[in-house]
Design an enzyme around this catalytic site. Structure first.
Site, mmCIF file in Angstrom:
data_model
loop_
_atom_site.group_PDB
_atom_site.id
_atom_site.type_symbol
_atom_site.label_atom_id
_atom_site.label_comp_id
_atom_site.label_asym_id
_atom_site.label_seq_id
_atom_site.Cartn_x
_atom_site.Cartn_y
_atom_site.Cartn_z
ATOM 1 N N HIS A 99 -3.274 7.013 2.829
ATOM 2 C CA HIS A 99 -3.713 5.726 2.296
ATOM 3 C C HIS A 99 -5.065 5.403 2.930
ATOM 4 C CE1 HIS A 99 -4.132 1.630 1.289
ATOM 5 N NE2 HIS A 99 -3.691 1.140 2.435
ATOM 6 N N CYS A 147 0.816 -1.230 0.000
ATOM 7 C CA CYS A 147 0.000 0.000 0.000
ATOM 8 C C CYS A 147 0.841 1.268 0.000
ATOM 9 C CB CYS A 147 -0.934 0.011 1.196
ATOM 10 S SG CYS A 147 -1.961 -1.436 1.250
ATOM 11 N N ASN A 178 -10.241 -0.150 0.508
ATOM 12 C CA ASN A 178 -8.782 -0.079 0.459
ATOM 13 C C ASN A 178 -8.317 -0.604 -0.896
ATOM 14 O OD1 ASN A 178 -6.038 -0.553 0.678
ATOM 15 N ND2 ASN A 178 -6.147 -1.465 2.716
HETATM 16 N N1 ACO Z 1 -17.885 -9.034 10.438
HETATM 17 C C1 ACO Z 1 -18.241 -9.340 11.667
HETATM 18 N N2 ACO Z 1 -17.374 -9.726 12.621
HETATM 19 C C2 ACO Z 1 -16.080 -9.760 12.287
HETATM 20 C C3 ACO Z 1 -15.626 -9.456 10.995
HETATM 21 C C4 ACO Z 1 -16.592 -9.077 10.050
HETATM 22 N N3 ACO Z 1 -16.268 -8.765 8.785
HETATM 23 N N4 ACO Z 1 -14.281 -9.594 10.959
HETATM 24 C C5 ACO Z 1 -13.890 -9.978 12.176
HETATM 25 N N5 ACO Z 1 -14.980 -10.097 12.986
HETATM 26 C C6 ACO Z 1 -15.038 -10.490 14.402
HETATM 27 C C7 ACO Z 1 -13.842 -11.302 14.795
HETATM 28 O O1 ACO Z 1 -14.033 -12.674 14.507
HETATM 29 C C8 ACO Z 1 -13.788 -11.028 16.270
HETATM 30 O O2 ACO Z 1 -14.735 -11.837 16.921
HETATM 31 P P1 ACO Z 1 -14.428 -12.481 18.357
HETATM 32 O O3 ACO Z 1 -14.236 -11.302 19.268
HETATM 33 O O4 ACO Z 1 -15.673 -13.250 18.631
HETATM 34 O O5 ACO Z 1 -13.205 -13.297 18.178
HETATM 35 C C9 ACO Z 1 -14.230 -9.580 16.394
HETATM 36 O O6 ACO Z 1 -14.952 -9.303 15.180
HETATM 37 C C10 ACO Z 1 -13.093 -8.598 16.517
HETATM 38 O O7 ACO Z 1 -12.093 -8.927 15.545
HETATM 39 P P2 ACO Z 1 -10.829 -8.036 15.316
HETATM 40 O O8 ACO Z 1 -10.016 -8.624 14.219
HETATM 41 O O9 ACO Z 1 -10.161 -7.795 16.616
HETATM 42 O O10 ACO Z 1 -11.535 -6.699 14.798
HETATM 43 P P3 ACO Z 1 -10.912 -5.268 14.711
HETATM 44 O O11 ACO Z 1 -11.660 -4.316 15.525
HETATM 45 O O12 ACO Z 1 -9.421 -5.287 14.851
HETATM 46 O O13 ACO Z 1 -11.240 -4.903 13.192
HETATM 47 C C11 ACO Z 1 -10.128 -4.831 11.088
HETATM 48 C C12 ACO Z 1 -10.727 -5.707 12.146
HETATM 49 C C13 ACO Z 1 -11.207 -3.934 10.518
HETATM 50 C C14 ACO Z 1 -9.545 -5.706 9.993
HETATM 51 C C15 ACO Z 1 -9.024 -3.959 11.726
HETATM 52 O O14 ACO Z 1 -8.162 -4.757 12.494
HETATM 53 C C16 ACO Z 1 -8.210 -3.199 10.736
HETATM 54 O O15 ACO Z 1 -8.716 -2.377 9.999
HETATM 55 N N6 ACO Z 1 -6.896 -3.431 10.747
HETATM 56 C C17 ACO Z 1 -6.003 -2.752 9.811
HETATM 57 C C18 ACO Z 1 -6.099 -3.435 8.499
HETATM 58 C C19 ACO Z 1 -5.528 -2.647 7.391
HETATM 59 O O16 ACO Z 1 -5.633 -1.452 7.341
HETATM 60 N N7 ACO Z 1 -4.935 -3.377 6.473
HETATM 61 C C20 ACO Z 1 -4.453 -2.860 5.287
HETATM 62 C C21 ACO Z 1 -3.082 -2.343 5.404
HETATM 63 S S1 ACO Z 1 -2.568 -1.786 3.914
HETATM 64 C C22 ACO Z 1 -2.021 -3.016 2.858
HETATM 65 O O17 ACO Z 1 -0.833 -3.110 2.629
HETATM 66 C C23 ACO Z 1 -2.967 -4.009 2.238
#
Ligand code: ACO
Length: 386
Positions: A255, A113, A285
């Site tokens: 980004h 990214c 994204n």
């Molecule tokens: N829908 C519903 N529930 C979900 C989903 C979904 N799509 N995805 C995960 N959950 C659940 C999980 O299973 C978990 O459940 P549990 O508590 O029963 O185990 C709960 O939601 C919390 O999961 P987390 O992974 O801790 O959720 P978080 O608040 O961290 O959000 C997310 C996840 C949105 C992916 C976040 O971590 C994030 O945005 N991280 C950064 C990712 C990013 O920006 N990546 C790109 C970088 S750039 C590149 O190079 C590609």
């Protein structure tokens, strides 16, 4: 001293829209969960005829049209992408052919990214040294093809698209004022795309690779933590490097990964949220494409003015991160519909020229008696029986 100015920009988003409600019909999720955790409402998906290079072409052609620069004047093409058609030829070489940019060098750049920032930095430095004068920088992705559509932790985030800028050397101070690039490979396993060819990185372990095939693998929480720590730091560093203060910055184009990451950066830097341009709600994204796509939208919405100091900041797989400060000093000239048609005709001619070159190569090979690739394949079939 030459200065690398942005003299044109363009973006292209595929037509097909995938909403959060659509995703809720595919995996166990909901519009509410996705929107509150990420800020994303919908994203675009490439159709079966579109590839990273065709998206890149549409964006680059628009950027060139705005700059009124002909493809034959381009010295360098860099495509930042994690979703190239091939390892080689590069997507940049395919784009060079589509554009008919006959005098351009072309290569792809892999920095996930952050790719657009890396490409901008390399091209601006090449212009500053006088090595090249005109460069086309593209961020283009078809992430839908490397997304695991059963993994709700990642498939909700990504979209397809492309954005491009044209950089041109000038004696007038301005343009790309400073860039910073960083990497921390110790966090590579937090966000990865294995190419499935057996080149295992020993310390990742075979179970890691077997489990992740050729789709995006991400530790969302760790990536979130990484992003929130590097984004404010990187912005401050590049602004200082440019000899400016935060008060001099008009707009930050980050980004577009997650609204919460951007909110966090705004809070840490004690900046109002309006200082950050956001369009991730509509496109998700799009990795290396997200910053130039956001730049296009910011321009369209009238958010960029002459002499504005803009900051671009990217972060992602590698881990990589980086920032750039750009002095915005262009008002794009109007493009007449006639000129637009004329440019389209040139690209059709470039395709025809490319086909003629391919045919000529085959003809010369036939005259010289060397087998064409098709003949070789037929021969390979025959040999075991002979
Ligand atoms: N829908 C519903 N529930 C979900 C989903 C979904 N799509 N995805 C995960 N959950 C659940 C999980 O299973 C978990 O459940 P549990 O508590 O029963 O185990 C709960 O939601 C919390 O999961 P987390 O992974 O801790 O959720 P978080 O608040 O961290 O959000 C997310 C996840 C949105 C992916 C976040 O971590 C994030 O945005 N991280 C950064 C990712 C990013 O920006 N990546 C790109 C970088 S750039 C590149 O190079 C590609």
């Amino acid at each position: 001293m030459r200065y690398a100015h942005i003299v044109g920009w363009g973006c292209y988003l595929p037509e097909q829209v995938l909403t959060n409600d659509d995703l809720a019909g595919m995996v166990d999720t909901s519009n509410e969960w996705i929107y509150t955790r990420t800020g994303i409402r919908e994203r675009r998906l490439a159709n079966e005829k579109e590839t990273t290079a065709t998206l890149a072409f549409e964006a680059a052609a628009r950027a060139l049209a705005m700059s009124k620069i002909n493809p034959t004047q381009v010295d360098l093409i860099i495509v930042a992408t994690s979703t190239p058609e091939f390892v080689f030829p590069s997507t940049a070489s395919l784009l060079q052919d589509y554009l008919g940019a006959r005098k351009a060098g072309a290569f792809d750049l892999s920095a996930a990214c952050t790719g657009f920032i890396y490409a901008l930095s390399l091209a601006a430095n090449s212009i500053a040294t006088g090595a090249v004068d005109t460069a086309v920088i593209v961020g283009a992705e078809t992430l839908s093809r490397i997304t695991d559509w059963q993994d709700r932790g990642t498939c909700i985030l990504f979209g397809d698209g492309a954005g491009a800028v044209v950089l041109k050397g000038s004696d007038i101070p301005g343009g790309v004022l400073a860039t910073t690039l960083r990497s921390d490979g110790s966090g590579g396993n937090l966000l990865s795309l294995y190419n499935g060819r057996g080149n295992a990185v020993p310390h990742y372990g075979t179970s890691y690779l077997n489990g992740h095939k050729s789709t995006i693998h991400m530790n969302g929480r760790q990536v979130f933590r990484f992003a929130t720590s590097v984004v404010p730091e990187s912005i401050e560093e590049v602004v200082e490097k440019a000899g400016l203060t935060m008060d001099d910055v008009s707009l930050i184009v980050p980004h577009q990964a997650n609204q919460r990451i951007i909110d966090h950066a705004a809070k840490k830097l004690k900046l109002p949220p309006e200082k950050f341009f956001i369009n991730l709600d509509r496109f998700g994204n799009t990795s290396a494409a997200s910053i130039p796509i956001a730049l296009c939208d910011a321009a369209k919405e009238g958010k960029l003015h002459p002499d504005d100091n803009l900051v671009f900041v990217g972060f992602g797989g590698g881990l990589t991160w980086g920032s750039a400060v750009v002095k915005w000093n262009v008002t794009p000239p109007p493009i007449s519909p006639m000129r637009r048609q004329w440019r389209r005709a040139r690209y059709v001619a470039a395709r025809a020229r490319s086909r003629v070159r391919q045919l000529a190569r085959r003809l010369l090979a036939w005259i010289a008696g060397s087998p064409t690739p098709d003949a070789r394949l037929k021969d390979a079939d025959k040999r075991p029986e002979e």
